[in-house]
Design a protein around this motif. Structure first.
Motif, short mmCIF file in Angstrom:
data_model
loop_
_atom_site.label_atom_id
_atom_site.label_comp_id
_atom_site.label_asym_id
_atom_site.label_seq_id
_atom_site.Cartn_x
_atom_site.Cartn_y
_atom_site.Cartn_z
N GLY A 32 0.83 -1.21 0.00
CA GLY A 32 0.00 0.00 0.00
C GLY A 32 0.85 1.25 0.00
N ALA A 33 0.63 2.08 -1.03
CA ALA A 33 1.42 3.32 -1.17
C ALA A 33 0.63 4.54 -0.75
N GLY A 34 -0.03 4.43 0.41
CA GLY A 34 -0.63 5.62 1.01
C GLY A 34 0.46 6.40 1.74
N ILE A 53 7.58 -1.11 -2.62
CA ILE A 53 6.17 -0.91 -2.28
C ILE A 53 5.33 -1.54 -3.39
N PHE A 54 4.27 -2.22 -2.98
CA PHE A 54 3.32 -2.77 -3.94
C PHE A 54 1.99 -2.07 -3.75
N GLU A 55 1.52 -1.45 -4.81
CA GLU A 55 0.29 -0.66 -4.75
C GLU A 55 -0.71 -1.18 -5.77
N ARG A 56 -1.88 -1.46 -5.29
CA ARG A 56 -2.93 -2.03 -6.12
C ARG A 56 -3.38 -1.08 -7.24
N LYS A 57 -3.43 0.20 -6.94
CA LYS A 57 -4.02 1.14 -7.90
C LYS A 57 -3.00 1.66 -8.91
N LEU A 58 -3.52 2.41 -9.89
CA LEU A 58 -2.63 3.05 -10.87
C LEU A 58 -1.81 4.14 -10.18
N LEU A 124 -0.14 -0.93 -9.75
CA LEU A 124 -0.96 -1.89 -10.50
C LEU A 124 -0.72 -3.34 -10.11
N ILE A 125 -0.10 -3.53 -8.94
CA ILE A 125 0.14 -4.88 -8.43
C ILE A 125 -0.56 -5.04 -7.08
N SER A 126 -1.35 -6.09 -6.97
CA SER A 126 -2.07 -6.36 -5.72
C SER A 126 -1.42 -7.49 -4.95
N SER A 167 0.27 -1.62 5.22
CA SER A 167 -0.18 -0.22 5.27
C SER A 167 -1.26 -0.02 4.22
N THR A 168 -2.27 -0.88 4.28
CA THR A 168 -3.35 -0.83 3.28
C THR A 168 -4.54 -0.01 3.75
N GLY A 169 -4.35 0.80 4.80
CA GLY A 169 -5.40 1.73 5.22
C GLY A 169 -6.62 1.03 5.79
N LEU A 172 -7.26 -2.84 5.26
CA LEU A 172 -6.48 -3.82 6.04
C LEU A 172 -6.44 -5.15 5.29
N SER A 173 -6.15 -5.08 4.02
CA SER A 173 -6.39 -6.26 3.19
C SER A 173 -5.46 -7.43 3.47
N VAL A 174 -4.20 -7.16 3.83
CA VAL A 174 -3.29 -8.29 4.07
C VAL A 174 -3.70 -9.06 5.32
N ARG A 234 -10.95 6.24 13.53
CA ARG A 234 -10.44 6.88 12.31
C ARG A 234 -10.20 8.33 12.63
N MET A 235 -9.41 9.00 11.79
CA MET A 235 -9.05 10.39 12.14
C MET A 235 -9.42 11.42 11.09
N GLY A 236 -9.91 10.99 9.92
CA GLY A 236 -10.27 11.97 8.90
C GLY A 236 -9.03 12.63 8.31
N PRO A 237 -9.19 13.82 7.73
CA PRO A 237 -8.11 14.39 6.89
C PRO A 237 -6.96 15.06 7.64
N ILE A 238 -6.64 14.54 8.82
CA ILE A 238 -5.42 14.99 9.49
C ILE A 238 -4.38 13.89 9.28
O1 48F Z 1 -5.66 4.32 2.63
P1 48F Z 1 -4.26 4.76 2.47
O2 48F Z 1 -4.02 6.18 2.14
O3 48F Z 1 -3.48 4.30 3.81
P2 48F Z 1 -2.74 5.10 4.98
O4 48F Z 1 -1.32 5.33 4.64
O5 48F Z 1 -3.44 6.51 5.04
C1 48F Z 1 -4.78 6.65 5.40
C2 48F Z 1 -5.27 8.00 4.91
O6 48F Z 1 -5.17 8.11 3.52
C3 48F Z 1 -6.71 8.30 5.32
C4 48F Z 1 -6.86 8.42 6.78
C5 48F Z 1 -5.91 9.28 7.55
O7 48F Z 1 -6.19 10.52 7.65
O8 48F Z 1 -7.70 7.82 7.36
O9 48F Z 1 -7.56 7.28 4.83
O10 48F Z 1 -3.05 4.35 6.22
O11 48F Z 1 -3.53 3.88 1.38
C6 48F Z 1 -3.61 2.49 1.38
C7 48F Z 1 -3.20 1.98 0.00
O12 48F Z 1 -3.12 0.56 0.04
C8 48F Z 1 -3.55 0.07 -1.23
C9 48F Z 1 -4.71 1.00 -1.60
O13 48F Z 1 -4.96 0.98 -2.99
C10 48F Z 1 -4.19 2.35 -1.10
O14 48F Z 1 -3.52 3.08 -2.10
N1 48F Z 1 -3.92 -1.34 -1.08
C11 48F Z 1 -4.97 -1.84 -0.37
N2 48F Z 1 -4.96 -3.17 -0.43
C12 48F Z 1 -3.90 -3.52 -1.21
C13 48F Z 1 -3.23 -2.36 -1.61
C14 48F Z 1 -3.35 -4.77 -1.65
N3 48F Z 1 -3.91 -5.94 -1.30
N4 48F Z 1 -2.25 -4.76 -2.44
C15 48F Z 1 -1.67 -3.59 -2.80
N5 48F Z 1 -2.14 -2.39 -2.40
#
Ligand code: 48F
Length: 259
Positions: A32-34, A53-58, A124-126, A167-169, A172-174, A234-238
């Motif tokens: 996850g590249a958040g 880092i492996f990120e599912r999305k583009l 683009l890799i999950s 770090s899939t936000g 929590l997919s893993v 959760r914490m929202g946009p902070i």
């Molecule tokens: O959700 P995300 O931004 O995670 P984070 O780093 O940050 C959270 C905040 O953006 C926000 C918040 C805080 O203020 O609550 O939501 O914790 O990024 C998670 C990334 O993981 C990717 C997903 O596409 C996203 O870009 N992801 C999820 N599952 C997979 C994955 C998977 N199985 N394989 C690869 N990437």
């Protein structure tokens, strides 16, 4: 020199293959590249560890691009502003301990910092599974997101890694995969994923850091995934907590790798 389309193709295929081969044996695989995953990868790569880092999305950046409800500004506290400064983003003081930053600039800076430090980024890799040996996660099972989206019956490939950052936000997919497939006992109070609670920024920001830790041998949770694992808010946009969580997980894994 006349451009040759096949040479362009060869260049891409060859270079991508080099990069993927390089990533087959890692010190740390970040899923996850958040913001938390990008910060973790940046810090670990800067320390000289082999990270991908492996990120599912583009796109990388996860939930940061859109700021709060598509108002593309984020808020961080002073500690978060320190980390932003390190990657070249000047957060603007607003009031007291509130700073703001442009969310698009911040995502770009995080990605750039991670790459320049040497982290490999695969979009683009999950991650569809993990590898467990002797009660420890030793790697990831990956596939193209397009395969997942198309529901195609195509077998995955594997990455070996000394540590995994989950770090899939919110997803929590893993950990969900591990819980479902392996029925593993996690290092949480119930032994299971505790689940995320509703919005409470003040508590959530603090607990994000407390919850950033190892949750199964070889797997650390970071960012929103940490709170979702340990049953916090959760914490929202902070975003200070996300960045600090990335920094903390990098420090903890670096200390283990140096042992
Ligand atoms: O959700 P995300 O931004 O995670 P984070 O780093 O940050 C959270 C905040 O953006 C926000 C918040 C805080 O203020 O609550 O939501 O914790 O990024 C998670 C990334 O993981 C990717 C997903 O596409 C996203 O870009 N992801 C999820 N599952 C997979 C994955 C998977 N199985 N394989 C690869 N990437």
């Amino acid at each position: 020199m006349a451009l040759d389309e096949v040479k362009i193709t060869q260049a891409i295929v060859e270079r991508f293959t080099e990069k993927l081969k390089e990533a087959l044996e890692l010190d740390v695989a970040v899923v996850g590249a958040g913001p938390s995953g990008l910060m973790a990868a940046y810090k670990l790569a800067k320390e000289g560890f082999k990270v991908a880092i492996f990120e599912r999305k583009l796109s990388i950046g996860g939930g940061m691009w859109g700021g709060g409800m598509m108002f593309n500004e984020i808020v961080v506290q002073e500690e978060g502003a320190r980390l932003l400064k390190e990657i070249g983003v000047e957060a603007r003081p607003w009031q007291e301990d509130y700073y703001t930053a442009d969310s698009v600039e911040t995502v770009c800076a995080l990605g750039y910092a991670a790459r320049k430090a040497g982290a490999m980024i695969f979009n683009l890799i999950s991650v569809e599974d993990v590898m467990v040996r002797k009660d420890r996660v030793v790697g990831l099972v990956i596939n193209w997101t397009a395969v997942e989206m198309g529901g195609l019956h195509v077998d995955p490939l594997a990455i070996r890694s000394k540590y995994v950052v989950e770090s899939t936000g919110h997803e929590l997919s893993v950990l969900h995969i591990m819980q479902k497939k392996l029925g593993v006992q996690l290092m949480t109070p119930s032994g299971k994923i505790e689940g995320e609670k509703s919005l409470w920024a003040d508590v959530a920001e603090t607990t994000t850091l407390e919850n950033t830790r190892e949750v199964f041998p070889g797997v650390f949770v970071a960012g929103m995934a940490a709170n979702a694992t340990f049953g916090s808010y959760r914490m929202g946009p902070i975003f200070g907590g996300m960045l600090l969580s990335g920094e903390k997980v990098a420090q903890e894994i670096a200390a283990r790798l140096k042992k």
